[in-house]
Each structure stands twice: as C-alpha cells, then as structure tokens.
Motif scaffolding. Sequence first.
Motif, PDB file in Angstrom:
ATOM      1  N   TYR A  48       1.105  -1.175  -0.030  1.00 49.74           N
ATOM      2  CA  TYR A  48       0.066  -0.069   0.092  1.00 49.74           C
ATOM      3  C   TYR A  48       0.708   1.289  -0.062  1.00 49.74           C
ATOM      4  O   TYR A  48       1.641   1.390   0.896  1.00 49.74           O
ATOM      5  N   PHE A 104       0.344   5.042   0.460  1.00 52.81           N
ATOM      6  CA  PHE A 104      -0.561   6.017   1.001  1.00 52.81           C
ATOM      7  C   PHE A 104      -0.381   7.324   0.290  1.00 52.81           C
ATOM      8  O   PHE A 104       0.748   7.702  -0.211  1.00 52.81           O
ATOM      9  N   GLU A 120      -0.348  10.289   1.671  1.00 52.57           N
ATOM     10  CA  GLU A 120       0.550  10.939   2.291  1.00 52.57           C
ATOM     11  C   GLU A 120       1.986  10.315   2.544  1.00 52.57           C
ATOM     12  O   GLU A 120       2.824  10.600   3.583  1.00 52.57           O
ATOM     13  N   ARG A 177       3.351   8.114   4.363  1.00 50.32           N
ATOM     14  CA  ARG A 177       3.454   7.552   5.637  1.00 50.32           C
ATOM     15  C   ARG A 177       4.922   6.825   5.922  1.00 50.32           C
ATOM     16  O   ARG A 177       4.750   5.558   6.511  1.00 50.32           O
ATOM     17  N   LEU A 178       5.873   7.572   5.759  1.00 49.01           N
ATOM     18  CA  LEU A 178       7.197   7.019   6.125  1.00 49.01           C
ATOM     19  C   LEU A 178       7.340   7.065   7.599  1.00 49.01           C
ATOM     20  O   LEU A 178       6.989   8.182   8.182  1.00 49.01           O
ATOM     21  N   PHE A 179       8.268   6.453   8.109  1.00 49.77           N
ATOM     22  CA  PHE A 179       8.245   6.255   9.781  1.00 49.77           C
ATOM     23  C   PHE A 179       9.365   7.335   9.871  1.00 49.77           C
ATOM     24  O   PHE A 179      10.407   7.210   9.597  1.00 49.77           O
ATOM     25  N   PRO A 180       8.969   8.443  10.807  1.00 50.47           N
ATOM     26  CA  PRO A 180       9.713   9.324  10.861  1.00 50.47           C
ATOM     27  C   PRO A 180      11.092   8.949  11.736  1.00 50.47           C
ATOM     28  O   PRO A 180      11.996   9.898  11.722  1.00 50.47           O
ATOM     29  N   HIS A 181      10.886   8.121  12.594  1.00 51.98           N
ATOM     30  CA  HIS A 181      12.119   7.794  13.517  1.00 51.98           C
ATOM     31  C   HIS A 181      13.185   6.654  12.678  1.00 51.98           C
ATOM     32  O   HIS A 181      14.096   6.161  13.505  1.00 51.98           O
ATOM     33  N   LEU A 182      12.974   6.406  11.595  1.00 53.22           N
ATOM     34  CA  LEU A 182      13.715   5.589  10.818  1.00 53.22           C
ATOM     35  C   LEU A 182      14.328   5.741   9.505  1.00 53.22           C
ATOM     36  O   LEU A 182      13.467   6.929   8.897  1.00 53.22           O
ATOM     37  N   TYR A 192      11.740  -2.291   6.285  1.00 48.37           N
ATOM     38  CA  TYR A 192      10.818  -2.709   7.627  1.00 48.37           C
ATOM     39  C   TYR A 192       9.957  -3.920   7.204  1.00 48.37           C
ATOM     40  O   TYR A 192       9.753  -4.582   8.149  1.00 48.37           O
ATOM     41  N   GLY A 193       9.544  -3.818   6.053  1.00 48.85           N
ATOM     42  CA  GLY A 193       8.636  -4.951   5.578  1.00 48.85           C
ATOM     43  C   GLY A 193       9.255  -6.063   4.811  1.00 48.85           C
ATOM     44  O   GLY A 193       8.785  -6.933   4.325  1.00 48.85           O
ATOM     45  N   TRP A 200      16.924  11.119   6.251  1.00 51.70           N
ATOM     46  CA  TRP A 200      15.953  10.775   7.125  1.00 51.70           C
ATOM     47  C   TRP A 200      14.488  11.342   6.430  1.00 51.70           C
ATOM     48  O   TRP A 200      14.737  12.496   5.693  1.00 51.70           O
ATOM     49  N   ARG A 248      12.071  13.298   7.019  1.00 45.26           N
ATOM     50  CA  ARG A 248      11.466  14.680   7.181  1.00 45.26           C
ATOM     51  C   ARG A 248      12.616  15.521   6.038  1.00 45.26           C
ATOM     52  O   ARG A 248      12.254  16.646   5.659  1.00 45.26           O
ATOM     53  N   ARG A 281       9.255   0.791  -0.441  1.00 46.91           N
ATOM     54  CA  ARG A 281       9.182   0.002   0.811  1.00 46.91           C
ATOM     55  C   ARG A 281       7.684  -0.790   0.875  1.00 46.91           C
ATOM     56  O   ARG A 281       7.898  -2.051   1.106  1.00 46.91           O
ATOM     57  N   ALA A 282       6.862  -0.310  -0.033  1.00 49.57           N
ATOM     58  CA  ALA A 282       5.699  -1.343  -0.329  1.00 49.57           C
ATOM     59  C   ALA A 282       6.213  -2.600  -1.132  1.00 49.57           C
ATOM     60  O   ALA A 282       5.893  -3.710  -0.922  1.00 49.57           O
TER      61      ALA A 282
END
Lengths: 170, 203
Positions: free
Chosen positions: B78, B80, B82, B84-89, B97-98, B121, B123, B137-138
């Motif tokens: 998926y 998204f 927006e 939706r990347l993980f901000p702390h990674l 991640y997956g 990063w 951001r 990532r997907a």
Amino acid sequence: MPPVVTGWFLLLAFAPGGPLGFLSDSVLFRWTGAAIAAGVMALPLMVRAIRLSIEAVDRRLEGAARTLGAGPWRVFWTITLPLSLPGLLAGTVLGFARSLGEFGATITFVSNVPGQTQTLPLAIYAALQRPDGDAIALRLSALSVAVALAALVASELLARRMRAAMVHGV
Amino acid sequence: MAFDLHVSKRLGDAEIALRLEAGEGLTVLFGPSGAGKTSVLHMVAGLLRPDRGHIRVGGVELFGDGIDVPPERRRAGYVFQESRLFPHLSVAANLRYGAGRAAAIDDVVQLLDIAHLLDRWPRTLSGGEAKRVAIGRALLSDPAFLLLDEPTASLDRGRAAEVEGAIVDIRDRLRLPILMVTHDRLQAERLATTMVEIDPIRT
C-alpha cells in the motif's frame, strides 16, 4: 484526593487485620512503606502522561506498518513505543518530581522515622520544629533543590539525545 | 481475476458501494474527491472493515464469508497518499521494515532511483523522493498486489512524470496487479489497463 487521605487509606490497608495486613511487618514504619506512598501518589500522574503520549502517536503510521506485514505487537515495539518515548520520559520525570515532594501521604502512612521513613521534606519539616534546626533545614533544602535540578537536567539531556536519535538514527 | 471487489460501507451519513472486477495490469479507480476511493483501498488493505460484501485479490479471499484476513497477512503493498514514512527510521530502515532477509533491496533501489537517499531521514525528503521511497518500501514487503492512492498528487509535473515512469515499470516489468486511485482523468487514461468510475457518494 488530599495526600493525607491517601496515606490514611494505605495505613488502613496495610495495618494488621487490613486487606494487606500480612505485609504490615515489612511495610509499616519502614522505607518500603515510604516508597509505596511515593509510588501511589506519583503513579496516576505518570500513567496519564504516558497514556497521552501513546495516544498522540499517528495511528496512520501504525496502519502503514500493519500493511507491511507487522503484527500488533511488532507495531507497538517498533512504531508506537519509539514514537512516544519523549512522553514516556516526561511522565517519568513528572512522577519523580511528585515523589520528591511527597509529604502528606508518607507522614500519615509510615510516620516520620529517621533512617527509615524520613524523606527529604519530612526531615526539613522536623528540623524546622527544633529551635536550632535552621542550619540543618537550610542544608537539606539546598540538597533537595540540587536533586530536583539534577533530575531536570538529566531528563532534558536524555530527551535531547532521544530527539537526536530519532532524527539521525540510533 | 486480479481484483474482485463487492463492498459496501456506511461512513457517517455517506454510503460507499462498489462492485469491481478487473483482470491483469493496472486498474484505475477514478472519481471525484470525496467519493470514497481511499476508503475502498483501506478496505482492500484490511484497515477498514466493510459492512457487507467480499474482497478477492488474485483468487484469494481476503474478506467475506466469515473471513477477515488481518492487514499484516494480506500482502498488500500500500502506497498511501501521504507516503506515511516512519519518521524515526532512516530511508534504508524504512525500506527494510517489511522486507524479508532475502529481499532484493538493490534491485528496487535501482528501479526507483533512490540509492542516493538511503542514509537520509524522511523529513529531509522532497514530496517526490518520499513517494518513491514509499513505493520502494511497499514493493520490498513482498506484496501480492499494489494499492496506490493518488501517487502523483502534490508533486510538480517533472516529479509526477518520474513517479509515473516507476509505476509503468512496475506494471510491465514486475507484473504486479495494481489498484490505483486518482482524480486525474488524463493520468488515468495514460496508465490504466482497466478504468472503473466510482460514483459520488449517495447520502
């Protein structure tokens, strides 16, 4: 609830014959009792701060993690918990501050026994009751200010390091 | 049949209802803003539970007849709206991640041209970069199909063309079934193998 009431309820609970009476020997008038009083007073504040920070984590990120194959537990450990760390820390500091200032519940529950249940605020109060206690009270006050400052500085440093870790990687 | 959806869901005052059967390639779900397109993708991914109906992708029953496969086992890639990347990674950690151990990270990184972003990063990424990382990532989560939600919205024309190019590559080279949502008719016509219009919400 006034701390004195909390202390009285604790006393009723731990007194011989109370629901937790079997623990009375190891709790009443001992440092363990003072620790319990501080913990009971601090816990609600801590839990509230921690819950708010966990609730503030973006649910959409958790959903994204699920679609990437992570089950609920992995999502909690890898997304929710790291993202709420600053709030967890703030809650801990808040709890520590509440415990450091604890007076009413402690003195009602386990009294004011030097070497056992006499916390910093209790010791300052006791010193002020004596005609020659001003010097001791002053020293103890300086000590409590120092402890509070140290905790504040430590938490600020830790928060900064965690923020840096979030931005630059752990 | 790549996508076989028959779902309805009441959200507040609105009723989303869709019947869709589509074969290989890229299926575009096309319709005005607020028609419930994103909700349909959420239902296919398992993030939103339909009131009634069934969801089958590639012949696998994901929802219906008492079955409700949890999102982590649907193998939906998926992307998204927006990102939706993980901000702390880091970007690299987001990509992994997956991903399984044997995942072909290098191939995906090359396909999407994101090798220079791996140490960055989330951001610090531009919208187009973040989108390509999100697609990567997907793809690396070993998906059985892809869901793309407005993949080029909020991108300038040049970046949009880059992302479209990546989508065409995925459609033709990886041959993954794709369900994509857009409100851009021209883009829909450029990319779609099958086009499905979703009606404005009935209330």
